[in-house]
Design a protein around this motif. Structure first.
Motif, mmCIF file in Angstrom:
data_model
loop_
_atom_site.group_PDB
_atom_site.id
_atom_site.type_symbol
_atom_site.label_atom_id
_atom_site.label_comp_id
_atom_site.label_asym_id
_atom_site.label_seq_id
_atom_site.Cartn_x
_atom_site.Cartn_y
_atom_site.Cartn_z
ATOM 1 N N MET A 47 2.116 -2.690 -43.035
ATOM 2 C CA MET A 47 2.678 -3.585 -42.037
ATOM 3 C C MET A 47 3.129 -2.768 -40.832
ATOM 4 N N GLU A 48 3.116 -3.405 -39.669
ATOM 5 C CA GLU A 48 3.518 -2.721 -38.447
ATOM 6 C C GLU A 48 4.998 -2.970 -38.183
ATOM 7 N N ILE A 49 5.724 -1.877 -37.954
ATOM 8 C CA ILE A 49 7.146 -1.982 -37.649
ATOM 9 C C ILE A 49 7.421 -1.223 -36.357
ATOM 10 N N LYS A 50 8.611 -1.395 -35.844
ATOM 11 C CA LYS A 50 9.058 -0.694 -34.647
ATOM 12 C C LYS A 50 10.111 0.316 -35.084
ATOM 13 N N ALA A 51 9.989 1.561 -34.626
ATOM 14 C CA ALA A 51 10.923 2.597 -35.052
ATOM 15 C C ALA A 51 11.200 3.565 -33.913
ATOM 16 N N ALA A 52 12.409 4.133 -33.936
ATOM 17 C CA ALA A 52 12.761 5.203 -32.998
ATOM 18 C C ALA A 52 12.362 6.515 -33.646
ATOM 19 N N VAL A 53 11.361 7.159 -33.098
ATOM 20 C CA VAL A 53 10.764 8.355 -33.706
ATOM 21 C C VAL A 53 11.242 9.605 -32.974
ATOM 22 N N LEU A 54 11.652 10.601 -33.734
ATOM 23 C CA LEU A 54 11.988 11.914 -33.188
ATOM 24 C C LEU A 54 10.770 12.802 -33.363
ATOM 25 N N SER A 55 10.152 13.194 -32.245
ATOM 26 C CA SER A 55 8.912 13.969 -32.308
ATOM 27 C C SER A 55 9.132 15.468 -32.424
ATOM 28 N N GLY A 56 10.286 15.953 -31.960
ATOM 29 C CA GLY A 56 10.579 17.379 -32.026
ATOM 30 C C GLY A 56 12.064 17.621 -31.869
ATOM 31 N N LEU A 57 12.494 18.806 -32.252
ATOM 32 C CA LEU A 57 13.910 19.135 -32.195
ATOM 33 C C LEU A 57 14.438 19.064 -30.765
ATOM 34 N N LYS A 58 15.631 18.504 -30.635
ATOM 35 C CA LYS A 58 16.355 18.394 -29.375
ATOM 36 C C LYS A 58 15.654 17.506 -28.355
ATOM 37 N N GLU A 59 14.708 16.687 -28.821
ATOM 38 C CA GLU A 59 14.046 15.733 -27.934
ATOM 39 C C GLU A 59 14.736 14.379 -28.001
ATOM 40 N N GLU A 60 14.425 13.526 -27.044
ATOM 41 C CA GLU A 60 14.927 12.163 -27.101
ATOM 42 C C GLU A 60 14.099 11.360 -28.108
ATOM 43 N N PHE A 61 14.694 10.307 -28.635
ATOM 44 C CA PHE A 61 13.968 9.399 -29.519
ATOM 45 C C PHE A 61 13.059 8.497 -28.685
ATOM 46 N N LYS A 62 11.885 8.193 -29.232
ATOM 47 C CA LYS A 62 10.948 7.297 -28.558
ATOM 48 C C LYS A 62 10.622 6.142 -29.491
ATOM 49 N N VAL A 63 10.801 4.922 -29.008
ATOM 50 C CA VAL A 63 10.539 3.743 -29.817
ATOM 51 C C VAL A 63 9.034 3.471 -29.827
ATOM 52 N N ARG A 64 8.461 3.439 -31.040
ATOM 53 C CA ARG A 64 7.015 3.305 -31.196
ATOM 54 C C ARG A 64 6.682 2.326 -32.304
ATOM 55 N N GLU A 65 5.424 1.900 -32.319
ATOM 56 C CA GLU A 65 4.905 1.129 -33.441
ATOM 57 C C GLU A 65 4.486 2.110 -34.534
ATOM 58 N N VAL A 66 4.902 1.827 -35.748
ATOM 59 C CA VAL A 66 4.614 2.684 -36.902
ATOM 60 C C VAL A 66 4.117 1.799 -38.038
ATOM 61 N N GLN A 67 3.234 2.344 -38.853
ATOM 62 C CA GLN A 67 2.748 1.625 -40.018
ATOM 63 C C GLN A 67 3.610 1.956 -41.237
ATOM 64 N N LEU A 68 4.070 0.923 -41.930
ATOM 65 C CA LEU A 68 4.843 1.099 -43.156
ATOM 66 C C LEU A 68 4.075 0.460 -44.302
ATOM 67 N N ASP A 69 3.790 1.260 -45.328
ATOM 68 C CA ASP A 69 3.099 0.712 -46.497
ATOM 69 C C ASP A 69 3.947 -0.399 -47.111
ATOM 70 N N ASN A 70 3.341 -1.563 -47.318
ATOM 71 C CA ASN A 70 4.103 -2.665 -47.898
ATOM 72 C C ASN A 70 3.789 -2.888 -49.367
ATOM 73 N N GLU A 71 3.115 -1.902 -49.975
ATOM 74 C CA GLU A 71 2.936 -1.913 -51.423
ATOM 75 C C GLU A 71 4.126 -1.183 -52.032
ATOM 76 N N LEU A 72 5.086 -1.928 -52.529
ATOM 77 C CA LEU A 72 6.319 -1.339 -53.025
ATOM 78 C C LEU A 72 6.125 -0.733 -54.413
ATOM 79 N N GLN A 73 6.784 0.397 -54.638
ATOM 80 C CA GLN A 73 6.881 0.895 -55.997
ATOM 81 C C GLN A 73 7.848 -0.007 -56.772
#
Length: 364
Positions: free
Chosen positions: A1-27
């Motif tokens: 499923m597609e979610i929206k997340a604030a992603v940290l790409s590298g140390l001391k960088e700002e967060f960037k809000v991006r579309e991310v895929q999250l597996d929706n097959e739960l353990q």
């Protein structure tokens, strides 16, 4: 499923809000939570700045609250539609966990700072299929959805706005728990609290609820000291102008206070806290900022130091207790909060670091 997340790409960088895929097959033991709000904690910023280990690119956030949207086949603790607060991960099977101290779980570091599930899989991916490290503190709540183990969710009442409750999972339970679960003051006793951000102010409220009659707040900022007075402090000390121990011993309590709580992690402040205590007094710490704790050569007279992780609480018990206290009007932690949209995460962090916001919550 597609979610929206604030992603940290590298140390001391700002967060960037991006579309991310999250597996929706739960353990079988997992819960999918639709995030309503997530507090911003100094631990998130310590990871951003490289003081604590967590690989990038990553989704941080560990003060999340929301609504259960899906559960694994073995989950029995919560049902779809339940309101939950997410707490740090713990194994539930080691001796500290079994004895009611999950914050001191022997597997705390791999469970909370490992970049994925225990089995090594990562449920978060970018648009190219590459892993985005997640499961931070078992939740990675800087996102619109979070995948968390059943043991990490705490079912809470639906009578309180769910977006408010996330910080109870870390910063606020740390402050309140350090006082109520570790120091355990009796009515009529005294306490001094150094550093009155969200953790220290939570300690102030807890001390008042416990019946302390002398509650001393120490900070560098007048605005925070004013807030401390509003929330229950009986005395305030601006450490820019005076050494707290001198004020305590000369003007407030010549014999010293019963308890001290330090949230700064600064050696000189910790020594000041120890100096403020009477014989057999107790000091609780949440952090030591340097490589080691240096204590001046002093006669400690039975004084003791206790290191607090997450307020040594059992989240399933303590978080509902704090909510009950809030509803009763004796733990008004909502006064600490300012809301921001997820897209405003970097502004929220700026305001928190500047001190103009005490507890920032990202509202999804």
């Amino acid at each position: 499923m597609e979610i929206k997340a604030a992603v940290l790409s590298g140390l001391k960088e700002e967060f960037k809000v991006r579309e991310v895929q999250l597996d929706n097959e739960l353990q079988s033991n997992e819960v999918l939570v639709k995030i309503a709000g997530s507090g911003i904690c100094h631990t998130d910023l310590a990871v951003r700045d490289g003081f604590l280990p967590f690989p990038t690119p990553s989704i941080l956030g560990h003060e999340g609250s929301g609504i259960v949207e899906k559960i694994g086949s073995a989950v029995s603790k919560v049902q779809i539609g339940d309101h939950v607060v997410m707490a740090p991960a713990s194994c539930g099977s080691c001796e500290p966990c079994r004895s009611g101290h999950p914050s001191y779980c022997v597997n705390f570091l791999p469970l909370n700072f490992g970049p994925g599930r225990v089995d090594g899989s990562c449920p978060y991916h970018d648009h190219t299929g590459q892993n985005v490290n997640g499961m931070f503190f078992g939740q990675s709540s800087f996102a619109t959805y979070s995948l968390v183990a059943e043991s990490g969710v705490v079912k809470v009442t639906k009578d309180v706005p769910i977006e408010l409750l996330g910080p109870l999972g870390c910063g606020i339970q740390t402050g309140a728990g350090s006082v109520l679960n570790i120091l355990k003051p009796n009515p009529g006793e005294s306490i001094i609290i150094f550093g009155v951000g969200s953790v220290g102010l939570s300690g102030i409220m807890a001390a008042k609820a416990a019946g302390c009659t002398t509650i001393i707040a120490v900070d560098l900022y007048e605005s925070r000291l004013e807030m401390a007075m509003e929330l229950g402090a009986t005395h305030i000390i601006n450490a820019k102008n005076e050494k707290a121990a001198d004020v305590v011993l000369k003007r407030i309590m010549p014999g010293g206070v019963h308890y001290a709580f330090d949230t700064t992690g600064i050696n000189s402040v910790i020594v000041d806290a120890l100096s403020s205590l009477r014989s057999l007094g107790k000091l609780a710490l949440v952090i030591v900022a340097g490589d080691k704790l240096d204590i001046d050569n002093m006669v400690l007279m039975g004084k003791s130091i206790h290191y607090s992780i997450e307020g040594d609480s059992v989240p399933d018990v303590f978080i509902p207790k704090l909510i009950n206290m809030y509803q009763a009007g004796i733990f008004p932690f909502d006064k600490l909060v300012k809301y921001y949209d997820l897209d405003e995460i970097n502004q929220a962090i700026h305001d928190a670091e500047k001190g103009t916001t005490i507890k920032a919550i990202l509202k999804m």
